[in-house]
Scaffold this motif. Structure first.
Motif: not given
Length: 173
Positions: A5-33
């Motif tokens: 899994a690549d986080i960019s498959d789920f989330l875009k850079p925060i400065r580009e997209k101020p609201y985003q969401a995901y539902l997946s078993n590929a990401l952990q909250v530590a990955d997002v932090l």
């Protein structure tokens, strides 16, 4: 994160997209932090969860070792106290301040030294699992301010510092 899994498959850079969401078993909250910190630089972190695991603390240890976390504030639930106390020595090596409260929320707030703010509301406890988890990630300052004020109230008026609880537990034994 799963190695495929690549986080960019789920989330875009925060400065580009101020609201985003995901539902997946590929990401952990530590990955997002880790992903948020790499974008913001040095930051203070507030995190709430029902419980925490040794595996997750290990992840936080390496995230903190990167030098991007200036202070880490954690709120866990009283009902997970026995598990939390078993991890106390490790927690105190990684987390600046830990509090116990009646808490089931899973919120992650990150505020950079430059003043940039990210709020993440997630379904995941601070444990490692292979279940689908969801999260909303936003840079909306009003959402950050609301959640920050509520977490500060929880810490100030409705929690016990883990160090105080641990000392009283040792005295009782």
């Amino acid at each position: 994160m799963k190695r495929t899994a690549d986080i960019s498959d789920f989330l875009k850079p925060i400065r580009e997209k101020p609201y985003q969401a995901y539902l997946s078993n590929a990401l952990q909250v530590a990955d997002v932090l880790d992903w948020v910190l790499r974008q913001l630089g040095k930051s203070e972190v507030w995190q709430t969860s029902f419980s925490i695991s040794e595996e997750f603390i290990r992840r936080l240890y390496f995230i903190e070792k990167s030098g991007l976390v200036t202070r880490f504030n954690l709120v866990l639930d009283h009902k997970a106290t026995n598990k939390t106390l078993k991890l106390w020595a490790f927690i105190t090596q990684v987390i600046t301040t830990t509090y116990l409260a009646d808490n089931h929320s899973k919120v992650l707030l990150v505020k950079s030294e430059k003043g940039e703010m990210v709020s993440i509301i997630t379904s995941q406890n601070l444990t490692r699992g292979n279940r689908c988890e969801s999260a909303v990630v936003t840079t909306d300052p009003q959402i950050f301010a609301t959640l920050f004020a509520q977490i500060e109230d929880l810490i100030t008026n409705h929690s016990v510092p883990l160090n105080d609880l641990f000392r009283s537990r040792i005295a009782a034994d």
